[in-house]
Design an enzyme around this catalytic site. Structure first.
Site, PDB file in Angstrom:
ATOM      1  CE1 TYR A  63      -4.341   0.338  -0.335  1.00 46.19           C
ATOM      2  CE2 TYR A  63      -4.320  -1.609   1.061  1.00 46.19           C
ATOM      3  CZ  TYR A  63      -4.983  -0.762   0.184  1.00 46.19           C
ATOM      4  OH  TYR A  63      -6.267  -1.026  -0.154  1.00 46.19           O
ATOM      5  CD  GLU A  65      -4.868   5.085   0.772  1.00 48.19           C
ATOM      6  OE1 GLU A  65      -5.022   5.974   1.640  1.00 48.19           O
ATOM      7  OE2 GLU A  65      -5.600   4.082   0.684  1.00 48.19           O
ATOM      8  CG  ASP A 210      -7.840  10.410 -24.063  1.00 48.45           C
ATOM      9  OD1 ASP A 210      -6.823   9.700 -24.242  1.00 48.45           O
ATOM     10  OD2 ASP A 210      -8.905   9.952 -23.595  1.00 48.45           O
ATOM     11  CB  THR A 236      -4.219   3.815 -21.820  1.00 51.51           C
ATOM     12  OG1 THR A 236      -4.112   3.883 -23.238  1.00 51.51           O
ATOM     13  CG2 THR A 236      -5.651   4.075 -21.406  1.00 51.51           C
ATOM     14  CE  LYS A 239      -6.637   2.210 -25.589  1.00 50.73           C
ATOM     15  NZ  LYS A 239      -6.794   2.965 -24.348  1.00 50.73           N
ATOM     16  NE  ARG A 245      -6.320  -3.656 -19.432  1.00 48.84           N
ATOM     17  CZ  ARG A 245      -6.522  -3.672 -20.745  1.00 48.84           C
ATOM     18  NH1 ARG A 245      -5.795  -4.437 -21.521  1.00 48.84           N
ATOM     19  NH2 ARG A 245      -7.454  -2.927 -21.294  1.00 48.84           N
TER      20      ARG A 245
HETATM   21  N1  DSN Z   1     -11.770   0.714 -24.957  1.00 47.16           N
HETATM   22  C1  DSN Z   1     -10.601   1.334 -25.526  1.00 47.16           C
HETATM   23  C2  DSN Z   1     -10.495   1.078 -26.983  1.00 47.16           C
HETATM   24  O1  DSN Z   1     -10.660  -0.064 -27.367  1.00 47.16           O
HETATM   25  O2  DSN Z   1     -10.228   1.983 -27.747  1.00 47.16           O
HETATM   26  C3  DSN Z   1     -10.535   2.755 -25.205  1.00 47.16           C
HETATM   27  O3  DSN Z   1     -10.458   2.882 -23.835  1.00 47.16           O
END
Ligand code: DSN
Length: 433
Positions: A63, A65, A210, A236, A239, A245
């Site tokens: 933990y 925080e 974003d 994120t 990707k 993730r």
């Molecule tokens: N769900 C994601 C996507 O597939 O683009 C975006 O968060």
């Protein structure tokens, strides 16, 4: 891969199999699925053994925080080092980021944190409609953002299927948003963040970019960076960036305190320390020449696959792609996205049904599929391989109910995929830092 790493991995697999054979079997099946199939989901990727190792590490026990040097728990000296390393590497990857928060559990929570930091309930957000390529967390009516804020949407031009910055400026002048969100989950063209910044400045709005989908392209200069222009950048890490993730926020220094407070205690408690460690590892990998080459391969394979499908007579939304993904409009074929997704899955080709701009179908049916190349490029498939993948897609979608045809393609796909194993390491040379 180093023998020690392989032995450690095998030992960990053996321990899991002894403790929980059912889950060990599920994981083995998933590994086989990922190995045998061609994954064209634009938002997925395959991480290296090093990222996977950090993600499944002993930090899951901790933990923490708070933030480095200011925790609500003792025993955080090593977590602090891991988090600082992730922050420092994120700043190197995205020059111009004045402040970095690597704690958001996801991209959605990163977006929520920006909204919580600077908006009051009822304030106006101007963002891209989900049905036109936007994201749930930008203000879908069923998302918390849609419930808390007044959402005004922009979309793409009906003819060009591209963003029309004059039209967006006109909407902004009318609705006077407090926050403009630039960024998309299903848009295949360059996003002009400078144009968004001019609109934001004119109407007195803050700008959030974003870049979840295009973060790897931005980090390697293949897509213009929003950093000189946006007040906040969210992403994120899993990707095109090819990490575990998770989410991340970059912002101007003047918003640092508000952002940190919005993430914790505003939205989250303890950070996922193992995922922060894995992010740091992924960022180290992303600071290499081989990662830059990988990003170029993503863009080149996406363009090649779109062109090959175009030659098969498919309609590509907006006529092509500048990034890692594109949408196929299946209406001229008399197909829905739902039917196409299922038929391709039977053949071992994985993609997702997706609304196309001005889609007459519901989100669960859709008129399109979204296709992206981050994973196939990670597996070393190249521009020449895209013709073969396009041929398989065309063969399957000519007769989507023909299960024998799907079986035949599936066997060919599995052979081809097995010849492109999921890499254990992506480092072809030493990281630059
Ligand atoms: N769900 C994601 C996507 O597939 O683009 C975006 O968060």
């Amino acid at each position: 891969m180093d023998d020690t790493v392989q032995r450690d991995g095998q030992r960990a697999d053996a321990v899991l199999a002894a403790v929980d054979p059912a889950m060990a079997q599920i994981l083995a099946d998933e590994r086989r699925r990922q190995t045998e199939q061609i994954n064209l989901i634009a938002s997925e990727n395959t991480v290296s053994a090093a990222v996977l190792r950090a993600s499944g590490s002993i930090f899951t026990n901790k933990y923490a925080e708070g933030y480095p040097g200011r925790r609500y728990y003792a025993g955080c000296e090593h977590v602090d080092r891991a988090e600082r390393l992730a922050q420092q590497r994120a700043r190197e990857l995205f020059p111009g980021a004045e402040h970095v928060n690597v704690q958001p559990h996801s991209g959605s929570q990163a977006n929520q944190a920006v909204q919580l930091a600077v908006l009051e309930p009822g304030d106006t957000i101007l963002s891209m409609d989900l049905s036109q390529g936007g994201h749930l967390s930008h203000g879908h009516r069923l998302n918390l953002a849609g419930k808390l804020y007044r959402i005004v949407s922009y979309g793409v031009d009906r003819e060009t299927e591209r963003l029309d910055y004059d039209a967006i400026a006109e909407i902004a002048r009318r609705c006077r948003p407090k926050l403009i969100i630039a960024g998309a989950s299903a848009y295949s063209r360059v996003i002009d963040f400078a144009a968004f910044a001019r609109i934001a400045e004119e109407v007195g709005a803050l700008l959030l970019a974003d870049i979840a989908h295009i973060a790897g392209l931005v980090a390697t200069g293949l897509h213009p960076s929003p950093l000189p222009h946006a007040d906040f950048v969210t992403t994120t890490t899993h990707k095109t960036l090819r990490g575990p993730r998770g989410g991340m926020i970059l912002c101007r220094e003047k918003f640092a305190k508000a952002i940190d407070r919005a993430v914790m205690p505003g939205l989250q408690g303890g950070p996922l320390c193992h995922q922060i460690a894995a992010r740091a590892v992924a960022f180290r990998e992303a600071l290499t020449e081989s990662f830059a080459r990988y990003q170029r391969r993503i863009v080149e394979t996406a363009a090649a696959l779109a062109a090959a499908l175009d030659r098969h007579g498919f309609r590509i939304v907006s006529g092509g792609t500048d990034n890692h993904l594109f949408l196929l409009d299946l209406r001229p074929r008399g197909l829905t996205g739902k039917v196409a997704e299922a038929a391709l899955e039977r053949a071992g080709i994985i993609c997702n049904k997706n609304l196309i701009p001005y889609d007459p179908e519901t989100p669960f049916v859709t008129s399109g599929i979204r296709i992206g190349t981050p994973t196939v490029a990670s597996r070393g498939m190249d521009v020449d391989d895209m013709q073969r993948i396009a041929d398989w897609i065309a063969t399957v979608l000519e007769a989507p109910e023909d299960t024998e045809r799907a079986e035949r393609v599936r066997a060919e796909v599995a052979r081809f995929a097995a010849a492109h194993p999921i890499a254990e390491s992506y480092l072809e040379e030493a990281p630059v830092s």
